[in-house]
Design a protein around this motif. Structure first.
Motif, PDB file in Angstrom:
ATOM      1  N   GLN A   1     -13.782 -96.796  35.526  1.00  0.00           N
ATOM      2  CA  GLN A   1     -12.646 -96.564  34.633  1.00  0.00           C
ATOM      3  C   GLN A   1     -12.227 -97.911  34.044  1.00  0.00           C
ATOM      4  OE1 GLN A   1     -10.431 -94.238  37.768  1.00  0.00           O
ATOM      5  NE2 GLN A   1     -10.086 -92.863  36.052  1.00  0.00           N
ATOM      6  N   ASN A   2     -12.152 -97.982  32.717  1.00  0.00           N
ATOM      7  CA  ASN A   2     -12.086 -99.283  32.054  1.00  0.00           C
ATOM      8  C   ASN A   2     -10.977 -99.456  31.025  1.00  0.00           C
ATOM      9  OD1 ASN A   2     -14.642-100.683  33.081  1.00  0.00           O
ATOM     10  ND2 ASN A   2     -15.449 -98.713  32.381  1.00  0.00           N
ATOM     11  N   THR A   3     -10.076 -98.494  30.882  1.00  0.00           N
ATOM     12  CA  THR A   3      -9.087 -98.609  29.814  1.00  0.00           C
ATOM     13  C   THR A   3      -7.740 -99.090  30.346  1.00  0.00           C
ATOM     14  OG1 THR A   3      -8.174 -96.367  29.986  1.00  0.00           O
ATOM     15  CG2 THR A   3     -10.217 -96.647  28.698  1.00  0.00           C
ATOM     16  N   ILE A   4      -6.919 -99.606  29.437  1.00  0.00           N
ATOM     17  CA  ILE A   4      -5.577-100.021  29.815  1.00  0.00           C
ATOM     18  C   ILE A   4      -4.756 -98.818  30.233  1.00  0.00           C
ATOM     19  CG2 ILE A   4      -4.632 -99.882  27.466  1.00  0.00           C
ATOM     20  CD1 ILE A   4      -3.795-102.560  30.131  1.00  0.00           C
ATOM     21  N   LEU A   5      -5.053 -97.663  29.676  1.00  0.00           N
ATOM     22  CA  LEU A   5      -4.365 -96.442  30.099  1.00  0.00           C
ATOM     23  C   LEU A   5      -4.676 -96.132  31.557  1.00  0.00           C
ATOM     24  CD1 LEU A   5      -2.619 -93.980  29.434  1.00  0.00           C
ATOM     25  CD2 LEU A   5      -4.715 -92.800  28.660  1.00  0.00           C
ATOM     26  N   ASP A   6      -5.912 -96.368  31.975  1.00  0.00           N
ATOM     27  CA  ASP A   6      -6.271 -96.168  33.381  1.00  0.00           C
ATOM     28  C   ASP A   6      -5.409 -97.061  34.278  1.00  0.00           C
ATOM     29  OD1 ASP A   6      -8.319 -94.304  32.869  1.00  0.00           O
ATOM     30  OD2 ASP A   6      -9.782 -95.910  32.526  1.00  0.00           O
TER      31      ASP A   6
ATOM     32  N   LYS B   1      -5.463-107.893  35.968  1.00  0.00           N
ATOM     33  CA  LYS B   1      -6.915-108.090  35.956  1.00  0.00           C
ATOM     34  C   LYS B   1      -7.550-107.601  37.251  1.00  0.00           C
ATOM     35  CE  LYS B   1      -8.346-112.135  34.655  1.00  0.00           C
ATOM     36  NZ  LYS B   1      -8.347-113.625  34.583  1.00  0.00           N
ATOM     37  N   PHE B   2      -6.882-107.855  38.370  1.00  0.00           N
ATOM     38  CA  PHE B   2      -7.424-107.422  39.653  1.00  0.00           C
ATOM     39  C   PHE B   2      -7.526-105.899  39.712  1.00  0.00           C
ATOM     40  CE2 PHE B   2      -6.506-105.913  43.992  1.00  0.00           C
ATOM     41  CZ  PHE B   2      -7.624-106.406  44.651  1.00  0.00           C
ATOM     42  N   VAL B   3      -6.441-105.222  39.349  1.00  0.00           N
ATOM     43  CA  VAL B   3      -6.456-103.754  39.401  1.00  0.00           C
ATOM     44  C   VAL B   3      -7.484-103.198  38.427  1.00  0.00           C
ATOM     45  CG1 VAL B   3      -5.103-101.654  39.015  1.00  0.00           C
ATOM     46  CG2 VAL B   3      -4.067-103.606  40.190  1.00  0.00           C
ATOM     47  N   MET B   4      -7.565-103.779  37.228  1.00  0.00           N
ATOM     48  CA  MET B   4      -8.543-103.295  36.247  1.00  0.00           C
ATOM     49  C   MET B   4      -9.976-103.578  36.704  1.00  0.00           C
ATOM     50  SD  MET B   4      -6.727-103.818  32.532  1.00  0.00           S
ATOM     51  CE  MET B   4      -7.910-102.677  31.777  1.00  0.00           C
ATOM     52  N   LYS B   5     -10.165-104.645  37.468  1.00  0.00           N
ATOM     53  CA  LYS B   5     -11.483-104.912  38.040  1.00  0.00           C
ATOM     54  C   LYS B   5     -11.849-103.831  39.049  1.00  0.00           C
ATOM     55  CE  LYS B   5     -15.164-107.453  38.960  1.00  0.00           C
ATOM     56  NZ  LYS B   5     -16.277-107.605  37.974  1.00  0.00           N
ATOM     57  N   LEU B   6     -10.904-103.440  39.906  1.00  0.00           N
ATOM     58  CA  LEU B   6     -11.164-102.355  40.849  1.00  0.00           C
ATOM     59  C   LEU B   6     -11.510-101.066  40.107  1.00  0.00           C
ATOM     60  CD1 LEU B   6      -8.336-102.770  43.549  1.00  0.00           C
ATOM     61  CD2 LEU B   6     -10.611-103.793  43.500  1.00  0.00           C
ATOM     62  N   LEU B   7     -10.720-100.776  39.077  1.00  0.00           N
ATOM     63  CA  LEU B   7     -10.962 -99.558  38.290  1.00  0.00           C
ATOM     64  C   LEU B   7     -12.327 -99.604  37.619  1.00  0.00           C
ATOM     65  CD1 LEU B   7      -7.435 -99.135  36.674  1.00  0.00           C
ATOM     66  CD2 LEU B   7      -8.483 -97.582  38.333  1.00  0.00           C
ATOM     67  N   SER B   8     -12.668-100.753  37.052  1.00  0.00           N
ATOM     68  CA  SER B   8     -13.961-100.892  36.374  1.00  0.00           C
ATOM     69  C   SER B   8     -15.128-100.661  37.330  1.00  0.00           C
ATOM     70  CB  SER B   8     -14.062-102.289  35.749  1.00  0.00           C
ATOM     71  OG  SER B   8     -15.314-102.482  35.133  1.00  0.00           O
ATOM     72  N   LEU B   9     -14.992-101.156  38.565  1.00  0.00           N
ATOM     73  CA  LEU B   9     -16.053-100.972  39.551  1.00  0.00           C
ATOM     74  C   LEU B   9     -16.171 -99.511  39.992  1.00  0.00           C
ATOM     75  CD1 LEU B   9     -15.494-104.193  41.682  1.00  0.00           C
ATOM     76  CD2 LEU B   9     -17.496-103.677  40.269  1.00  0.00           C
ATOM     77  N   GLN B  10     -15.169 -98.709  39.633  1.00  0.00           N
ATOM     78  CA  GLN B  10     -15.239 -97.267  39.889  1.00  0.00           C
ATOM     79  C   GLN B  10     -15.368 -96.470  38.596  1.00  0.00           C
ATOM     80  OE1 GLN B  10     -11.954 -96.154  42.489  1.00  0.00           O
ATOM     81  NE2 GLN B  10     -13.114 -96.782  44.286  1.00  0.00           N
TER      82      GLN B  10
END
Length: 457
Positions: free
Chosen positions: A314-319, A303-312
């Motif tokens: 990128q929002n997918t599990i593949l990301d 969740k933490f890494v996906m939050k960082l990605l989302s704030l930049q």
């Protein structure tokens, strides 16, 4: 220091006076952390306090991220992740140092208070791997939280101040221990006998337990039922101390794995922001398999890494998986080193030595490397080069002879997501004892190693 790898010269022999002073200064700060961060809750609190003082902000309050931003994630007050955003997008990979802030201890059972023959005890269940006999006849502190029926949170911390009482698990006196002494070390003290004495006093018309429960009610507002909604831990009450005439060693409770966690914290606070995002992972529950929603087997790091990605954007599990495949990690956990008093359990040429620098462990596990990450040669070469170029003293060693030792870390969990991972931490003596031992030089080299890794490309 020019010679970074040696099997014949200790770190002390390779240091100049300036470096020796830096080691001793670091040791004082580290001991202060050990004496403050006695449990995973106290460690998380102290880590967040220091991070906020250096400008870290909760990631869940951020609307966007840019290079140089400092953010943290607080997982239920028991695990923490600190990150410094790099020049490249997070998707290009993260430099991760992962350590754990839980340590072996005694946890109170849900119905802990009972009285036998005028002595009141706490019933406990040990947490993590321990030698049970080592927990008798030492001063213990009680730390944790209790919730009352009306939902009020009561914080407990008794035994660390010099003016506090402590708690004590009795053992059988030698004069009457003939049968006990015939048992194996594992059988001499049982898990159910790890019951600290907590009270004996009472008024004329009260039993000791009744008097104690009245004190709990009057002092803390706690009733017996409230222990069912509590997390209370018994940990050694003794403060950390220098060991040896030369003060080259530190003895303390909880150095597995707070020596790596403190180095991890100091390294990310001190490291220069880099091209890659840097992340200090300080997790809970490692000593019992990393289970639970504050351990690495849970989803909070994802969740933490996906939050960082989302704030930049990128929002997918593949990301996420692509990010992890681009990431590198030092699994920052302690290892054993050769003990000259017990040389038979180590294979000298492949054991680490006390005072010879941070220890790289290519593989752990047991019984044919089962449960091991087993780092590849390419990543080991990269880490070795980083340490050599930064002047970090390092060594490589295993946890005991084949079929003699073994153990696990969080390395394989991160590798499951595709990251390059190697175990890399401080070597120590008497690991998992209530009062374990390590070299100040090794603790300092651990900090230098993690800092160099964060700053590397």
């Amino acid at each position: 220091m020019k010679e970074t790898y040696s099997r014949t010269k200790s770190v002390w022999q390779r240091m100049d006076e300036t470096e020796r002073k830096a080691v001793m200064d670091y040791g004082e700060k580290y001991k202060a952390f050990l004496d403050t961060a006695r449990t995973e809750r106290l460690a998380a609190k102290e880590i967040i306090r220091q991070a906020e003082a250096k400008g870290f902000k909760p990631v869940y309050d951020m609307k966007s991220l840019k290079a140089g931003d400092k953010v943290y994630w607080n997982q239920k007050d028991k695990s923490v992740i600190l990150a410094v955003i790099g020049e490249e997008p997070v998707h290009e990979g993260i430099k991760i140092v992962g350590s754990h802030i839980d340590s072996p201890r005694l946890d109170l059972k849900a119905n802990p208070v009972h009285e036998q023959e005028g002595v009141v005890y706490f019933r406990t269940h040990y947490y993590g791997g321990i030698k049970k006999y080592q927990w008798t006849c030492i001063p213990l502190a009680l730390i944790g939280v209790v919730y009352t029926k009306d939902g009020r949170k009561v914080e407990i911390n008794i035994g660390l101040k010099d003016s506090d009482p402590v708690f004590y698990i009795s053992d059988l006196l030698i004069h009457m221990a003939q049968d006990q002494m015939k048992k194996s070390l594992a059988e001499g003290i049982t898990g159910e006998q790890l019951q600290p004495i907590i009270a004996t006093n009472s008024d004329e018309n009260q039993k000791p337990k009744e008097a104690l429960m009245k004190m709990f009610k009057d002092t803390y507002g706690i009733e017996e039922e409230d222990f069912a909604a509590a997390e209370l831990e018994l940990v050694p009450a003794e403060k950390s101390r220098d060991v040896g005439f030369d003060r080259s060693l530190i003895a303390s409770y909880g150095q597995d794995d707070r020596v790596c966690s403190y180095a991890n914290l100091e390294a990310i606070l001190d490291a220069k922001p880099g091209v890659k995002t840097q992340a200090a992972l300080l997790t809970d529950k490692e000593e019992i398999g990393s289970y639970g929603n504050t351990g690495m087997e849970s989803s909070y790091f994802v969740k933490f890494v996906m939050k960082l990605l989302s704030l930049q954007g990128q929002n997918t599990i593949l990301d996420f998986y692509e990010t992890m495949e681009n990431s590198e990690m030092l699994s920052a956990d302690v290892n054993s080193c050769l003990d000259p008093m017990f040389p038979e359990v180590s294979e000298k040429d492949n054991a680490s030595f006390l005072g010879y620098g941070i220890n790289l462990t290519k593989y752990g596990g047991s019984r044919g490397k089962a449960g091991s990450n087993d780092a590849n040669a390419e990543f080991l070469q990269k880490i070795r080069t980083i340490f050599n170029e930064a002047g970090v003293c390092w060594q490589i060693g295993e946890l005991g002879k084949v079929d003699q030792g073994g153990g696990g870390t969080i390395a394989f969990m991160m590798a499951d997501w595709g990251a390059e991972v190697v175990d890399c931490g401080t070597a120590m003596l008497s690991m998992h004892a209530p009062y374990d031992l390590l070299s100040k030089a090794d603790a300092y080299e651990t900090y230098l190693a993690y800092k160099a890794f964060f700053e590397s490309k």
